[in-house]
Design a protein around this motif. Structure first.
Motif, PDB file in Angstrom:
ATOM      1  N   TYR A 238       0.828  -1.214   0.000  1.00 23.11           N
ATOM      2  CA  TYR A 238       0.000   0.000   0.000  1.00 23.11           C
ATOM      3  C   TYR A 238       0.860   1.262   0.000  1.00 23.11           C
ATOM      4  CZ  TYR A 238      -4.192  -2.767   0.970  1.00 23.11           C
ATOM      5  OH  TYR A 238      -5.232  -3.651   0.888  1.00 23.11           O
ATOM      6  N   PRO A 239       1.506   1.578  -1.115  1.00 26.05           N
ATOM      7  CA  PRO A 239       2.351   2.783  -1.169  1.00 26.05           C
ATOM      8  C   PRO A 239       1.579   4.069  -0.886  1.00 26.05           C
ATOM      9  CG  PRO A 239       2.140   1.742  -3.345  1.00 26.05           C
ATOM     10  CD  PRO A 239       1.544   0.814  -2.367  1.00 26.05           C
ATOM     11  N   GLU A 240       0.256   4.053  -1.071  1.00 27.41           N
ATOM     12  CA  GLU A 240      -0.541   5.257  -0.804  1.00 27.41           C
ATOM     13  C   GLU A 240      -0.501   5.637   0.678  1.00 27.41           C
ATOM     14  OE1 GLU A 240      -1.618   2.589  -2.323  1.00 27.41           O
ATOM     15  OE2 GLU A 240      -2.033   3.164  -4.408  1.00 27.41           O
ATOM     16  N   LEU A 241      -0.163   4.675   1.550  1.00 29.58           N
ATOM     17  CA  LEU A 241      -0.113   4.964   2.982  1.00 29.58           C
ATOM     18  C   LEU A 241       1.058   5.876   3.353  1.00 29.58           C
ATOM     19  CD1 LEU A 241      -1.030   1.525   4.633  1.00 29.58           C
ATOM     20  CD2 LEU A 241      -2.499   3.502   4.242  1.00 29.58           C
ATOM     21  N   LYS A 242       1.976   6.072   2.419  1.00 28.92           N
ATOM     22  CA  LYS A 242       3.101   6.973   2.704  1.00 28.92           C
ATOM     23  C   LYS A 242       2.628   8.401   2.963  1.00 28.92           C
ATOM     24  CE  LYS A 242       6.464   4.334  -0.014  1.00 28.92           C
ATOM     25  NZ  LYS A 242       7.352   4.309  -1.202  1.00 28.92           N
ATOM     26  N   THR A 243       1.466   8.743   2.431  1.00 30.21           N
ATOM     27  CA  THR A 243       0.950  10.101   2.591  1.00 30.21           C
ATOM     28  C   THR A 243       0.090  10.259   3.846  1.00 30.21           C
ATOM     29  OG1 THR A 243      -1.036   9.623   1.268  1.00 30.21           O
ATOM     30  CG2 THR A 243       0.930  10.393   0.086  1.00 30.21           C
ATOM     31  N   VAL A 244      -0.158   9.153   4.546  1.00 29.87           N
ATOM     32  CA  VAL A 244      -1.005   9.207   5.737  1.00 29.87           C
ATOM     33  C   VAL A 244      -0.205   9.738   6.920  1.00 29.87           C
ATOM     34  CG1 VAL A 244      -2.335   7.835   7.381  1.00 29.87           C
ATOM     35  CG2 VAL A 244      -2.464   7.329   4.939  1.00 29.87           C
TER      36      VAL A 244
ATOM     37  N   ALA B  88       0.887  10.526  10.858  1.00 29.09           N
ATOM     38  CA  ALA B  88       0.986   9.683  12.042  1.00 29.09           C
ATOM     39  C   ALA B  88      -0.266   9.816  12.900  1.00 29.09           C
ATOM     40  CB  ALA B  88       2.221  10.070  12.854  1.00 29.09           C
ATOM     41  N   ASN B  89      -0.605   8.708  13.570  1.00 35.97           N
ATOM     42  CA  ASN B  89      -1.755   8.617  14.481  1.00 35.97           C
ATOM     43  C   ASN B  89      -3.103   8.636  13.762  1.00 35.97           C
ATOM     44  OD1 ASN B  89      -0.178   8.427  16.844  1.00 35.97           O
ATOM     45  ND2 ASN B  89       0.063  10.651  16.907  1.00 35.97           N
ATOM     46  N   THR B  90      -3.076   8.580  12.419  1.00 36.47           N
ATOM     47  CA  THR B  90      -4.335   8.420  11.692  1.00 36.47           C
ATOM     48  C   THR B  90      -4.796   6.972  11.839  1.00 36.47           C
ATOM     49  OG1 THR B  90      -3.786  10.124  10.072  1.00 36.47           O
ATOM     50  CG2 THR B  90      -5.461   8.523   9.443  1.00 36.47           C
ATOM     51  N   ARG B  91      -5.998   6.784  12.300  1.00 34.07           N
ATOM     52  CA  ARG B  91      -6.526   5.433  12.511  1.00 34.07           C
ATOM     53  C   ARG B  91      -7.369   4.997  11.322  1.00 34.07           C
ATOM     54  NH1 ARG B  91      -5.246   7.509  17.224  1.00 34.07           N
ATOM     55  NH2 ARG B  91      -4.847   6.142  19.026  1.00 34.07           N
TER      56      ARG B  91
ATOM     57  N   LYS C  81      -0.100   4.230  12.448  1.00 32.00           N
ATOM     58  CA  LYS C  81       1.330   4.440  12.626  1.00 32.00           C
ATOM     59  C   LYS C  81       1.485   5.511  13.689  1.00 32.00           C
ATOM     60  CE  LYS C  81       5.575   5.841  10.269  1.00 32.00           C
ATOM     61  NZ  LYS C  81       6.154   6.402   9.024  1.00 32.00           N
ATOM     62  N   SER C  82       2.078   5.129  14.822  1.00 27.26           N
ATOM     63  CA  SER C  82       2.238   6.076  15.914  1.00 27.26           C
ATOM     64  C   SER C  82       3.309   7.118  15.585  1.00 27.26           C
ATOM     65  CB  SER C  82       2.631   5.346  17.200  1.00 27.26           C
ATOM     66  OG  SER C  82       1.659   4.387  17.538  1.00 27.26           O
ATOM     67  N   GLN C  83       3.224   8.258  16.235  1.00 20.38           N
ATOM     68  CA  GLN C  83       4.198   9.319  16.035  1.00 20.38           C
ATOM     69  C   GLN C  83       5.598   8.797  16.350  1.00 20.38           C
ATOM     70  OE1 GLN C  83       3.096  12.565  15.131  1.00 20.38           O
ATOM     71  NE2 GLN C  83       5.256  12.901  14.642  1.00 20.38           N
ATOM     72  N   GLY C  84       6.517   8.953  15.409  1.00 22.06           N
ATOM     73  CA  GLY C  84       7.894   8.535  15.612  1.00 22.06           C
ATOM     74  C   GLY C  84       8.155   7.063  15.400  1.00 22.06           C
TER      75      GLY C  84
ATOM     76  N   TRP D 153       3.825   0.116  11.246  1.00 22.83           N
ATOM     77  CA  TRP D 153       2.408   0.266  11.526  1.00 22.83           C
ATOM     78  C   TRP D 153       1.989  -0.818  12.507  1.00 22.83           C
ATOM     79  CZ3 TRP D 153      -1.333   3.480   8.860  1.00 22.83           C
ATOM     80  CH2 TRP D 153      -0.742   4.409   7.998  1.00 22.83           C
ATOM     81  N   ARG D 154       0.817  -0.626  13.100  1.00 20.44           N
ATOM     82  CA  ARG D 154       0.306  -1.612  14.041  1.00 20.44           C
ATOM     83  C   ARG D 154      -1.168  -1.886  13.786  1.00 20.44           C
ATOM     84  NH1 ARG D 154       2.927   0.587  19.765  1.00 20.44           N
ATOM     85  NH2 ARG D 154       5.077  -0.073  19.335  1.00 20.44           N
ATOM     86  N   LEU D 155      -1.513  -3.151  13.928  1.00 20.60           N
ATOM     87  CA  LEU D 155      -2.912  -3.550  13.947  1.00 20.60           C
ATOM     88  C   LEU D 155      -3.292  -3.632  15.417  1.00 20.60           C
ATOM     89  CD1 LEU D 155      -5.526  -4.740  12.689  1.00 20.60           C
ATOM     90  CD2 LEU D 155      -4.405  -6.967  12.752  1.00 20.60           C
TER      91      LEU D 155
END
Length: 369
Positions: A46-52, A54-57, A81-84, A88-90
């Motif tokens: 998912y390369p589009e996630l590079k623009t998301v 941090a902390n966007t759920r 993806k948490s700040q810093g 990513w985390r599920l």
């Protein structure tokens, strides 16, 4: 599924489960989440996630299979993806074992493996996970093969064909949930309304078909049909260039509800119509014929052929032609006419091996189309 990954579970991954989180003698990890390596999830899938930011759920439907032979456990979670953080985390709330199977996740240990299937084009909307425990007989052989595949890495993407190959060679129980990831042909048939495929998917142990998957299956069925028609169009273009036919019309491109796909004018002035039935699978994959197509086939005033395009790949396919469909259609319509008054059938499914096809030909794609 086209977006697949394999991951080896770590201690911190297993804290996603309530039984493991509270079993820690010391709270070595408080994350309550499953790590998703950024170099796989983002860089490859998912390369589009590079623009998301941090902390966007991103909310996802989570479908859990395994370990061993277990029915699906459906939950709602999110990825972020948490700040810093690099990965990513599920995560979300802890995962508890189902009430009717309180020990389900207790067998999982660090070093066990999870197969992840992601649904969603630009970002995940559903995640299907199949946990494989080395200590469970039903999982062990596939666990060994995927452990070798990881080659020391914590997470790797994997092609569907490769995962299928490894699963088949593992000699798994037929009800193993990993086969959930290989219902692709059935999913397309479900989208086309095939009763047998619907029942097969429904009865498959632990199988749930989501609304997203059904939409995707319908899109794929339409895409496969378009690919087959494009190959047949190129086939007729070559015949036209070689002086083998006088002309042809790609009817379904101009009128999507037409009960045939092409009309061909022969050199002697006669014409015939044809329908293209396409699949990425084998020749014997069932063919679906609509009621309108049956009625058009049965019309003796103009010929009707069936073009079976199968084993479609990026560059080629195979073609078999049934040169005369009128009698076949008449026989089916005769049987259908015996149904009680007020009952009609919108389509039928048939085994192509029962039709009188000519020898197979190769279809080669040209250009980018």
């Amino acid at each position: 599924m086209e977006k697949l990954a394999v991951k080896k579970l770590t201690h911190s991954d297993l804290t996603f489960f309530q039984c493991y989180y509270y079993a820690q003698k010391e709270k070595k990890s408080k994350q309550k989440a499953l790590n998703l390596n950024s170099d796989v999830l983002v860089d490859e899938l998912y390369p589009e996630l590079k623009t998301v930011t941090a902390n966007t759920r991103i909310p996802v439907s989570l479908y859990i299979y395994g370990p061993g032979i277990e029915e699906v456990h459906i939950l709602q979670r999110k990825i972020l993806k948490s700040q810093g953080s690099k990965n990513w985390r599920l995560n979300g709330e802890l995962i508890y074992s189902p009430e009717d199977n309180p020990d389900r996740y207790k067998t999982l240990k660090p070093g066990d493996i999870v197969v992840l299937g992601f649904d969603g084009k630009l970002k995940p909307s559903s995640i299907f996970v199949d946990f494989l425990a080395a200590s469970i007989d039903a999982d062990h052989s596939l666990w060994e093969k995927l452990n070798d595949y990881l080659s020391g890495k914590t997470m790797r993407s994997i092609e569907s064909s490769r995962l299928h190959e490894l699963s088949e060679s593992a000699d798994l129980p037929p009800e193993h949930s990993i086969y959930r990831f290989f219902l692709d042909d059935d999913m397309v048939s479900v989208a086309e309304g095939d009763t047998e495929a619907i029942l097969h998917v429904y009865k498959r142990s632990g199988t749930v078909m989501t609304a997203d998957e059904l939409v995707t299956a319908k899109e794929k069925a339409a895409h496969i049909g378009s690919c087959g028609e494009e190959l047949v169009s190129q086939y007729f273009e070559r015949m036209l260039d070689n002086g083998e036919i006088a002309d042809f019309t790609w009817t379904s491109r101009e009128n999507a509800v037409a009960p045939y796909d092409f009309e061909v004018k022969e050199l002697d002035g006669s014409t015939y119509r044809l329908d293209v039935k396409s699949t990425t699978g084998k020749f014997e994959t069932k063919i679906h014929i609509s009621g309108a197509e049956l009625l058009t086939m049965a019309d003796d005033t103009i010929g009707y052929k069936l073009f079976r395009v199968y084993e479609i790949s990026e560059e080629c396919a195979k073609l078999k032609i049934a040169p005369q469909m009128s009698d076949y259609a008449k026989n089916i319509l005769k049987v259908l006419s015996t149904l009680p008054k007020g009952i009609s059938v919108d389509s039928v499914s048939c085994d192509p091996r029962l039709l009188d096809f000519m020898e197979a030909e190769d279809l080669m794609a040209k250009g980018d189309e």
